[in-house]
Design a protein around this motif. Structure first.
Motif, mmCIF file in Angstrom:
data_model
loop_
_atom_site.group_PDB
_atom_site.id
_atom_site.type_symbol
_atom_site.label_atom_id
_atom_site.label_comp_id
_atom_site.label_asym_id
_atom_site.label_seq_id
_atom_site.Cartn_x
_atom_site.Cartn_y
_atom_site.Cartn_z
ATOM 1 N N TYR A 148 0.846 -1.193 0.000
ATOM 2 C CA TYR A 148 0.000 0.000 0.000
ATOM 3 C C TYR A 148 0.879 1.240 0.000
ATOM 4 O O TYR A 148 2.051 1.191 0.349
ATOM 5 C CB TYR A 148 -0.897 0.012 1.249
ATOM 6 N N LEU A 183 0.148 -3.520 4.773
ATOM 7 C CA LEU A 183 -0.910 -2.768 5.447
ATOM 8 C C LEU A 183 -0.565 -2.436 6.896
ATOM 9 O O LEU A 183 -0.734 -1.298 7.338
ATOM 10 C CB LEU A 183 -2.224 -3.553 5.375
ATOM 11 N N GLU A 184 -0.068 -3.403 7.627
ATOM 12 C CA GLU A 184 0.240 -3.198 9.046
ATOM 13 C C GLU A 184 1.241 -2.059 9.252
ATOM 14 O O GLU A 184 1.094 -1.244 10.154
ATOM 15 C CB GLU A 184 0.796 -4.502 9.627
ATOM 16 N N GLU A 187 -0.205 1.606 7.901
ATOM 17 C CA GLU A 187 -1.209 2.211 8.787
ATOM 18 C C GLU A 187 -0.570 3.020 9.913
ATOM 19 O O GLU A 187 -1.191 3.931 10.453
ATOM 20 C CB GLU A 187 -2.127 1.132 9.365
ATOM 21 N N LYS A 188 0.670 2.720 10.252
ATOM 22 C CA LYS A 188 1.377 3.477 11.290
ATOM 23 C C LYS A 188 1.607 4.924 10.855
ATOM 24 O O LYS A 188 1.779 5.803 11.688
ATOM 25 C CB LYS A 188 2.723 2.826 11.607
ATOM 26 N N GLN A 190 -0.438 6.556 8.544
ATOM 27 C CA GLN A 190 -1.656 7.175 8.023
ATOM 28 C C GLN A 190 -2.226 8.181 9.022
ATOM 29 O O GLN A 190 -2.317 7.914 10.213
ATOM 30 C CB GLN A 190 -2.705 6.107 7.711
ATOM 31 N N LEU A 196 -5.295 5.787 2.080
ATOM 32 C CA LEU A 196 -4.621 4.523 1.809
ATOM 33 C C LEU A 196 -5.024 4.027 0.423
ATOM 34 O O LEU A 196 -6.193 4.082 0.061
ATOM 35 C CB LEU A 196 -5.080 3.521 2.870
#
Length: 200
Positions: A148, A183-184, A187-188, A190, A196
């Motif tokens: 992503y 993704l994991e 997301e930190k 975002q 995303l």
């Protein structure tokens, strides 16, 4: 955390390590799969594998490295089974084809249904697919991890993408220069300003 660090001493070793990692679906941070000989010629002697391939001219402090010969010995052990990484859609189509009585015939005569299998496959991966459908049991296909990136619309109405320069977040209009991660991890980074999106 870095998965592997390999010390190479020749350009042939450099290319050989990269061949293994390219085959496993990895690329440089720019997602290209070129040998980048200039990096070796400029002193690069340590290749790092994490979410992408990086290099260093100096001995790494963070993780013990292995010599090229040890790396290749590990590969011989691992190479009993060839693994190729594809998208989930491709894997579903490959499994569907494999269940057919004559999978190669179906692939060639009903190509519209299976044309998405070929998207993004290089020549070597296409040959492996044909061998797999022909009954070669030393080949398996797995889903590559989806990456992503973060994007936002700037004040001029243009899309910009998050990138990092020396550890500091910034932005770039070139989506190929964007920071990409699973993704994991993504997301930190975002925030409400950043959206995303999947990397193709």
């Amino acid at each position: 955390m870095t998965k592997t660090v390999v010390h190479v001493t020749t350009l042939e070793q450099w290319k050989s390590v990269l061949d293994v990692w390219f085959k496993q679906g990895y690329g440089w941070s720019t997602e290209n799969k070129e040998y980048s000989e200039r990096l070796f010629k400029n002193g690069g002697r340590f290749l790092f594998l994490d979410d992408c391939i990086t290099y260093s001219r100096t001995k790494p402090n963070s993780k013990p490295f292995i010599e090229y010969s040890e790396f290749m010995a590990q590969q011989k052990e691992d190479n009993k089974m060839e693994t190729y990484y594809v998208t989930q859609e491709q894997l579903d189509l490959i499994k569907e084809l494999k269940e057919k009585l004559y999978p190669l015939h179906v692939l060639l005569t009903r190509s519209n249904r299976y044309e998405n299998i070929e998207v993004g496959l290089n020549n070597q991966e296409e040959k492996a697919l044909l061998r797999y459908l022909g009954g070669d049991t030393s080949i398996k296909f797995k889903v590559k991890e989806q990456l992503y990136r973060l994007s936002r619309i700037d004040e001029g109405g243009d899309a910009v993408y998050m990138k990092f320069s020396y550890g500091t977040p910034g932005w770039d209009m070139d989506k190929d220069a964007a920071f990409t991660a699973p993704l994991e991890e993504i997301e930190k980074w975002q925030t409400p300003a950043w959206s995303l999106e999947k990397v193709d």
